[in-house]
Design an enzyme around this catalytic site. Structure first.
Site, PDB file in Angstrom:
ATOM      1  N   GLU A 429       0.457  -1.244  -0.046  1.00  0.00           N
ATOM      2  CA  GLU A 429       0.085  -0.500   1.022  1.00  0.00           C
ATOM      3  C   GLU A 429       0.828   1.436   0.075  1.00  0.00           C
ATOM      4  O   GLU A 429       0.729   2.414  -0.198  1.00  0.00           O
ATOM      5  CB  GLU A 429      -0.918   0.132   1.624  1.00  0.00           C
ATOM      6  CG  GLU A 429      -1.807  -0.844   0.955  1.00  0.00           C
ATOM      7  CD  GLU A 429      -2.093  -2.322   1.371  1.00  0.00           C
ATOM      8  OE1 GLU A 429      -2.300  -3.462   0.700  1.00  0.00           O
ATOM      9  OE2 GLU A 429      -0.904  -2.633   1.714  1.00  0.00           O
ATOM     10  N   HIS A 497     -11.453  -6.312   7.512  1.00  0.00           N
ATOM     11  CA  HIS A 497     -11.736  -6.287   7.085  1.00  0.00           C
ATOM     12  C   HIS A 497     -12.920  -5.091   6.793  1.00  0.00           C
ATOM     13  O   HIS A 497     -13.374  -4.675   5.382  1.00  0.00           O
ATOM     14  CB  HIS A 497     -12.039  -7.284   5.282  1.00  0.00           C
ATOM     15  CG  HIS A 497     -11.197  -8.354   5.064  1.00  0.00           C
ATOM     16  ND1 HIS A 497     -10.684  -8.887   6.424  1.00  0.00           N
ATOM     17  CD2 HIS A 497     -10.051  -8.124   4.330  1.00  0.00           C
ATOM     18  CE1 HIS A 497      -9.144  -9.867   5.656  1.00  0.00           C
ATOM     19  NE2 HIS A 497      -9.597  -9.426   4.608  1.00  0.00           N
TER      20      HIS A 497
END
Length: 691
Positions: A429, A497
């Site tokens: 990321e 998540h």
């Protein structure tokens, strides 16, 4: 490999160097260091000072090699010699160090945090104070060079390169390894220039990489040309720099150049280097490249009198620069409130607008047509249309290519627009957002995807640096992009998540934040973000992507929903519910039959304060409902504003209903208990009405 060999032979065979220019720039750099250390720091006119002595000669040799029409370099706090070689005005350099008006940041940032929007040559990309944060944006610039050349057909970009500077400490950072992966897997024209002085402040380089030699440790790294040598030897350093630049420029492939240099002063002015043995300090002083340069030049290339004259001129130039810099005022403190976002004055570098692009005409009135679409389809349609209209737009992230994203939002876009414009990335990321920053600076519109909200944590530094860029460079640079990010629960939850935590982005200045609850709003907000001139966090709630309630008719191909404009979902007289994202439909259900306003904020930065305050003034009660945690959630900010600005309108305390302060639980029974349900919202609303 014939071209590569030819380039290396040319570089090794005494490259052409303007040694007089090297001497002039180095004399100037030394004079700047000296005046800061002997006068300006003791007089507290400069508060942070980092000497470049020892690093200076090799940097200047590098700077003088950067002549591509779109070359860019990103340095760090000891990179001023390089900037001088690129043409930075000594007055700006000193004024920046003193926090005066103009310069790199107009006094907003530390004076050693450089940038240079050079219209006449190589650009110095905005650095930041974080070690290693410069690597991935430089990789993004390098990838943008290839995009401009191969996709947009720009011949001027075919010989340009991206260069990043870092020390031996920075090679241990996430950014270094992420950029290395990007550059080698994508075969990018990027030069990693490592200035190895043996220490990261007091920590020896042997604790940053085994044996303290990153060049040796990367010997088996595929797709990377490695060069290493003495950065204090004029001839050797010149040859190595020429080799490295020629290789990257000619082969369109990455290289790493490690030069050993001494750090002749402390890490900063305040650093006494007491941790270094006296023998080591003496050995470092003996490697000073300044006397070595004199030996290299005098008397064979220049006379002793010319050398002395150059030193005298540098001292005069710096004294004149000091006088001019001190004559600059400190800007009006109130001015620091400006340039957090685009305010109509276009930045000098970054995004589409500095190149003359203007957004197409927009329509802020939805004109529903056709069957109801789910949010996934609406988002995909906007991305597809804007990709077709804007050849500078690129979409990338983990699994966004052939798979079409783990939520199917990008399904079919790579097939339609090609792998150069819709592509998968390495699992980093930091690399996704960092390269997006570099691409945006190079004039592209990056649309990176972070697969789940929690996964954004490794990119926090790049996100913060991107958001603050316009402000900290005083509108010299900006990196407009749209970061798409799924958030929240879906059927079940879990700590990895299902996080929302939108307040972290709200608390990062410079980012607009969109939180659509339905397909129409998602289409309008996304199109507005893609045609804007600011970085945007676009949060896509997982539970709403295919939710029946969130389906809407297509609002029109030119529909744009302005940020900061809330929607009144229901209207009443007895209370106000403020919510957003995945809980709007639940609030609407809970409010049925109770005569209350239900406000969907739709964006959190900016948020529609006026709509909320006007509603509260009429209903006299307010309930704020959100999925994020209660403590320091965005609802607390709304409640504080209501208390500050509408206290006398209230007939009851402002109420909040949120997730408890726990991670999102996995078992559906746990999740249903933790996330505000329709029944829980109605119960809390009833209590508020009865107060």
């Amino acid at each position: 490999m014939a071209r590569q060999a030819a380039a290396l032979v040319h570089g090794s065979a005494a490259p052409e160097v303007d040694w007089r220019a090297v001497m002039r720039h180095m004399a100037l750099s030394r004079a700047l260091d000296e005046i800061e250390e002997t006068r300006l720091v003791p007089e507290r006119k400069v508060l942070y000072q980092f000497s470049a002595r020892g690093h200076d000669m090799a940097q200047i040799l590098l700077g003088l090699q950067l002549d591509g029409p779109h070359d860019a370099v990103c340095g760090y706090y000891r990179s001023r010699p390089l900037l001088l070689a690129l043409g930075v005005d000594p007055v700006d350099a000193l004024a920046s160090a003193m926090g005066r008006s103009g310069g790199y940041s107009d006094g907003r940032d530390i004076g050693v945090v450089f940038n240079f929007p050079n219209r006449e040559g190589t650009i110095a990309l905005p650095m930041c104070g974080g070690v290693g944060a410069q690597f991935t944006p430089t990789a993004g610039w390098a990838q943008a060079l290839e995009y401009h050349a191969e996709v947009l057909g720009s011949s001027a970009h075919r010989r340009s390169i991206a260069v990043v500077l870092g020390g031996d400490g920075a090679v241990a950072s996430n950014g270094f390894w992420s950029a290395l992966t990007i550059a080698t897997t994508k075969r990018l024209p990027m030069l990693f220039y490592v200035e190895d002085n043996g220490f990261g402040i007091s920590v020896p380089s042997t604790l940053q990489t085994p044996g303290g030699n990153i060049a040796a440790n990367l010997g088996a790294w595929q797709g990377l040309k490695i060069l290493s040598g003495d950065g204090t030897n004029p001839a050797e350093a010149a040859g190595l720099v020429a080799d490295a630049v020629a290789f990257v420029r000619d082969e369109r492939a990455p290289a790493l150049l490690r030069l050993t240099v001494p750090r002749l002063e402390g890490h900063s002015f305040q650093d006494t280097q007491a941790y270094k043995p006296a023998a080591l300090v003496a050995a470092e002083q003996a490697r000073d490249p300044w006397p070595k340069l004199r030996t290299h030049l005098v008397p064979g290339r220049i006379s002793a009198s010319e050398w002395d004259a150059a030193i005298a001129r540098a001292a005069q130039t710096v004294e004149a620069a000091r006088i001019a810099a001190e004559a600059r005022p400190v800007s009006d403190p109130a001015s620091i409130l400006g340039h957090v976002f685009y305010e109509g004055e276009i930045q000098q570098v970054g995004g589409l607008m500095p190149q003359g692009w203007t957004p197409p005409p927009a329509d802020d009135t939805p004109r529903p047509q056709g069957q109801r679409l789910n949010m996934v389809t609406a988002i995909r349609r906007v991305l597809d249309q804007e990709m077709t209209a804007n050849p500078r737009m690129v979409i990338f992230g983990e699994d966004v290519g052939p798979k079409g994203g783990v939520h199917a939002v990008t399904l079919g876009l790579q097939e339609r627009h090609g792998a150069a414009r819709v592509f998968d990335t390495s699992l980093s990321e930091e690399g996704i957002i960092g390269r997006a920053v570099g691409m945006a600076l190079a004039g592209l519109l990056p649309v990176p995807e972070i697969q789940f909200r929690k996964y954004a944590e490794p990119a926090t530094e790049q996100l913060n640096d991107c958001g603050s860029m316009r402000w900290r460079t005083n509108n010299r640079f900006a990196a407009p992009m749209v970061v798409r990010m799924p958030v929240g629960f879906f059927k079940c939850g879990d700590p990895w998540h299902s996080q929302t935590n939108e307040v972290a982005f709200v608390h990062s200045p410079g980012w607009k934040v969109a939180v659509p609850s339905n397909a129409e709003d998602a289409a309008g907000l996304l199109r507005g973000a893609l045609r804007g001139n600011d970085p945007v966090i676009f949060l896509e709630h997982r539970a709403m992507l295919d939710h029946a309630w969130a389906r809407r008719a297509w609002p029109g191909d030119d529909y744009i929903l302005p940020f900061g404009k809330a929607r009144m979902v229901a209207q009443g007289e007895r209370a106000t519910i403020v919510t957003w994202g995945g809980l709007v439909d639940r609030c609407e259900q809970a409010a049925q039959g109770l005569s209350v306003d239900v406000i969907d904020l739709r964006s959190l930065v900016p948020w529609d304060r006026e709509a909320v305050l006007a509603s509260v003034a009429r209903t006299h009660r307010c309930l704020i409902v959100h999925e994020d945690l209660r403590t320091a959630g965005f609802g607390a900010e709304i409640a504080a504003v209501i208390a500050d600005e509408a206290f006398t309108d209230l007939d009851a305390p402002v109420a909040r209903l949120t997730m408890p302060d726990i991670p999102s639980p996995h078992n559906p029974a746990f999740l249903d208990w933790a996330v505000p349900s329709v029944a829980a919202i109605r119960d809390r609303l009833t209590e508020l009405l009865e107060f």
